[in-house]
Design a protein around this motif. Structure first.
Motif, short mmCIF file in Angstrom:
data_model
loop_
_atom_site.label_atom_id
_atom_site.label_comp_id
_atom_site.label_asym_id
_atom_site.label_seq_id
_atom_site.Cartn_x
_atom_site.Cartn_y
_atom_site.Cartn_z
N PRO A 162 7.74 -6.42 -5.95
CA PRO A 162 8.32 -7.76 -5.79
C PRO A 162 9.28 -7.83 -4.61
O PRO A 162 9.76 -6.81 -4.11
CB PRO A 162 9.07 -7.95 -7.11
N GLY A 163 9.54 -9.05 -4.19
CA GLY A 163 10.46 -9.29 -3.07
C GLY A 163 9.86 -10.26 -2.09
O GLY A 163 10.42 -11.33 -1.86
N HIS A 164 8.75 -9.89 -1.52
CA HIS A 164 8.04 -10.84 -0.64
C HIS A 164 7.69 -12.08 -1.46
O HIS A 164 7.91 -13.21 -1.03
CB HIS A 164 6.80 -10.18 -0.07
N THR A 165 7.10 -11.86 -2.63
CA THR A 165 7.02 -12.88 -3.67
C THR A 165 7.37 -12.21 -4.99
O THR A 165 7.34 -10.97 -5.11
CB THR A 165 5.61 -13.51 -3.79
N LEU A 166 7.66 -13.04 -5.99
CA LEU A 166 8.00 -12.50 -7.30
C LEU A 166 6.88 -11.66 -7.87
O LEU A 166 7.10 -10.62 -8.49
CB LEU A 166 8.33 -13.67 -8.25
N GLY A 167 5.64 -12.10 -7.64
CA GLY A 167 4.50 -11.41 -8.22
C GLY A 167 3.70 -10.58 -7.24
O GLY A 167 2.50 -10.33 -7.47
N HIS A 168 4.33 -10.11 -6.18
CA HIS A 168 3.59 -9.28 -5.21
C HIS A 168 3.26 -7.93 -5.82
O HIS A 168 4.10 -7.28 -6.44
CB HIS A 168 4.42 -9.07 -3.94
N VAL A 169 2.01 -7.50 -5.63
CA VAL A 169 1.59 -6.16 -6.05
C VAL A 169 0.83 -5.49 -4.93
O VAL A 169 0.28 -6.14 -4.03
CB VAL A 169 0.71 -6.19 -7.32
N VAL A 170 0.82 -4.17 -4.98
CA VAL A 170 0.03 -3.32 -4.10
C VAL A 170 -1.06 -2.70 -4.96
O VAL A 170 -0.83 -2.35 -6.13
CB VAL A 170 0.93 -2.26 -3.46
N PHE A 171 -2.24 -2.56 -4.40
CA PHE A 171 -3.36 -1.95 -5.13
C PHE A 171 -3.67 -0.57 -4.54
O PHE A 171 -3.90 -0.45 -3.33
CB PHE A 171 -4.60 -2.84 -5.05
N LEU A 172 -3.66 0.44 -5.38
CA LEU A 172 -3.96 1.82 -4.96
C LEU A 172 -5.30 2.23 -5.54
O LEU A 172 -5.45 2.45 -6.74
CB LEU A 172 -2.85 2.77 -5.44
N TRP A 173 -6.31 2.25 -4.66
CA TRP A 173 -7.65 2.66 -5.08
C TRP A 173 -7.72 4.17 -5.08
O TRP A 173 -7.24 4.85 -4.16
CB TRP A 173 -8.71 2.08 -4.14
N LEU A 174 -8.35 4.73 -6.09
CA LEU A 174 -8.37 6.18 -6.28
C LEU A 174 -9.42 6.88 -5.45
O LEU A 174 -9.43 8.11 -5.35
CB LEU A 174 -8.57 6.50 -7.76
N GLY A 175 -10.34 6.12 -4.82
CA GLY A 175 -11.39 6.74 -4.02
C GLY A 175 -10.94 7.08 -2.62
O GLY A 175 -9.85 6.72 -2.17
N ASP A 176 -11.79 7.82 -1.90
CA ASP A 176 -11.58 8.17 -0.49
C ASP A 176 -10.21 8.79 -0.24
O ASP A 176 -9.56 8.53 0.78
CB ASP A 176 -11.77 6.93 0.39
N GLY A 177 -9.74 9.61 -1.17
CA GLY A 177 -8.47 10.31 -0.99
C GLY A 177 -7.25 9.48 -1.34
O GLY A 177 -6.12 9.95 -1.19
N GLY A 178 -7.46 8.26 -1.80
CA GLY A 178 -6.35 7.36 -2.13
C GLY A 178 -6.11 6.36 -1.02
O GLY A 178 -5.64 6.72 0.06
N VAL A 179 -6.46 5.10 -1.28
CA VAL A 179 -6.31 4.04 -0.28
C VAL A 179 -5.40 2.97 -0.88
O VAL A 179 -5.69 2.42 -1.95
CB VAL A 179 -7.66 3.42 0.10
N VAL A 180 -4.30 2.67 -0.20
CA VAL A 180 -3.37 1.67 -0.68
C VAL A 180 -3.55 0.38 0.12
O VAL A 180 -3.60 0.40 1.35
CB VAL A 180 -1.91 2.18 -0.63
N PHE A 181 -3.69 -0.73 -0.60
CA PHE A 181 -3.83 -2.05 0.01
C PHE A 181 -2.50 -2.76 -0.17
O PHE A 181 -2.11 -3.13 -1.28
CB PHE A 181 -4.98 -2.82 -0.64
N LEU A 182 -1.79 -2.96 0.94
CA LEU A 182 -0.37 -3.27 0.90
C LEU A 182 -0.04 -4.75 0.88
O LEU A 182 1.12 -5.11 0.61
CB LEU A 182 0.33 -2.61 2.10
N GLY A 183 -1.01 -5.62 1.15
CA GLY A 183 -0.64 -7.02 1.25
C GLY A 183 0.49 -7.19 2.24
O GLY A 183 0.40 -6.75 3.39
N ASP A 184 1.59 -7.82 1.80
CA ASP A 184 2.77 -7.98 2.66
C ASP A 184 3.96 -7.17 2.17
O ASP A 184 5.12 -7.49 2.46
CB ASP A 184 3.15 -9.46 2.76
N ALA A 185 3.69 -6.09 1.43
CA ALA A 185 4.79 -5.18 1.08
C ALA A 185 5.33 -4.49 2.33
O ALA A 185 6.47 -4.03 2.35
CB ALA A 185 4.32 -4.15 0.07
N ALA A 186 4.49 -4.39 3.36
CA ALA A 186 4.88 -3.81 4.65
C ALA A 186 3.93 -4.33 5.71
O ALA A 186 2.82 -4.78 5.41
CB ALA A 186 4.82 -2.28 4.60
#
Length: 233
Positions: A153-177
């Motif tokens: 949270p911070g960018h929006t109240l309901g902001h989340v990041v998605f961490l996919w477990l494949g390919d060594g771990g891929v994080v989809f950050l949206g606007d967290a960074a």
């Protein structure tokens, strides 16, 4: 080519200053974020180059309900029949057809100028759209073989990041960074201090690849780069 290959199973679909991402598996496709309204054109081009069909997109993961991330949600759902996943707080905004809560720019003249440009180009409301599934922080959702939902949270109240477990771990950050000229905070925030805490917490995750909505992906050693930049190394 209408897309960039990020990892064996992840592609990046550019839409101006914003990027959408797709997990490409033989058994189905997962879209992460939907860009501005009208983004189905870019997605169709990518699917054509992949030799895949729109109906193979089974799930849409939305990091938050700003128009450059959720603006294309309704048209993509209608074209694909896919389910949408979003944090309950931002899912409610989508269901009400709202894109923004009160916000402020991040510190810095460049962030203030970019914030003005973003809002000038952004629709404030949209047609309400259904979100079938709520992505709650701390859960592992049954998508693409397993995706962890990280509350940021911070960018929006309901902001989340998605961490996919494949390919060594891929994080989809949206606007967290962002990664325009190195890892940095986002441009606008509903709560800047909370957003910075969320950004710093990302350094404690285990992932090899970082996918940013704004800026180039980091492929290989991404978590270590977060720790280096954020002083956690």
């Amino acid at each position: 080519m209408s897309f960039e290959q990020v990892t064996e199973h992840v592609i990046r679909i550019p839409m101006g200053d914003t990027s959408m991402f797709m997990i490409v598996r033989p058994e189905g496709l997962t879209l992460i974020d939907t860009g501005f309204p009208g983004s189905m054109t870019e997605i169709e081009a990518a699917l054509a180059d992949l030799g895949r069909r729109p109906t193979e997109i089974t799930d849409i993961l939305v990091t938050h309900c700003h128009p450059d991330h959720a603006g294309g949600l309704k048209e993509i759902k209608e074209a694909t029949g896919a389910k949408a996943w979003m944090h309950p707080a931002d899912a409610q905004m989508a269901r009400e057809g709202r894109f923004f809560r009160p916000w402020k720019p991040a510190p810095g003249a460049d962030k203030e100028a970019r914030a003005r440009d973003i809002i000038a180009l952004s629709p404030q409301t949209t047609v309400p759209v259904e979100v079938e599934e709520e992505a709650r922080p701390g859960e592992r959702i049954p998508v693409a073989g397993g995706v962890d939902v990280i509350g940021t949270p911070g960018h929006t109240l309901g902001h989340v990041v998605f961490l996919w477990l494949g390919d060594g771990g891929v994080v989809f950050l949206g606007d967290a960074a962002e990664n325009r000229q190195g890892i940095d905070s986002a441009t606008i925030y509903e709560d800047y201090e909370t957003g910075v805490q969320s950004l710093c917490a990302l350094a404690g995750l285990d992932f090899d690849v970082a996918c940013f909505a704004h800026g180039a992906p980091i492929v290989g050693g991404a978590a270590a780069e977060f720790r280096r930049v954020l002083g956690e190394a």
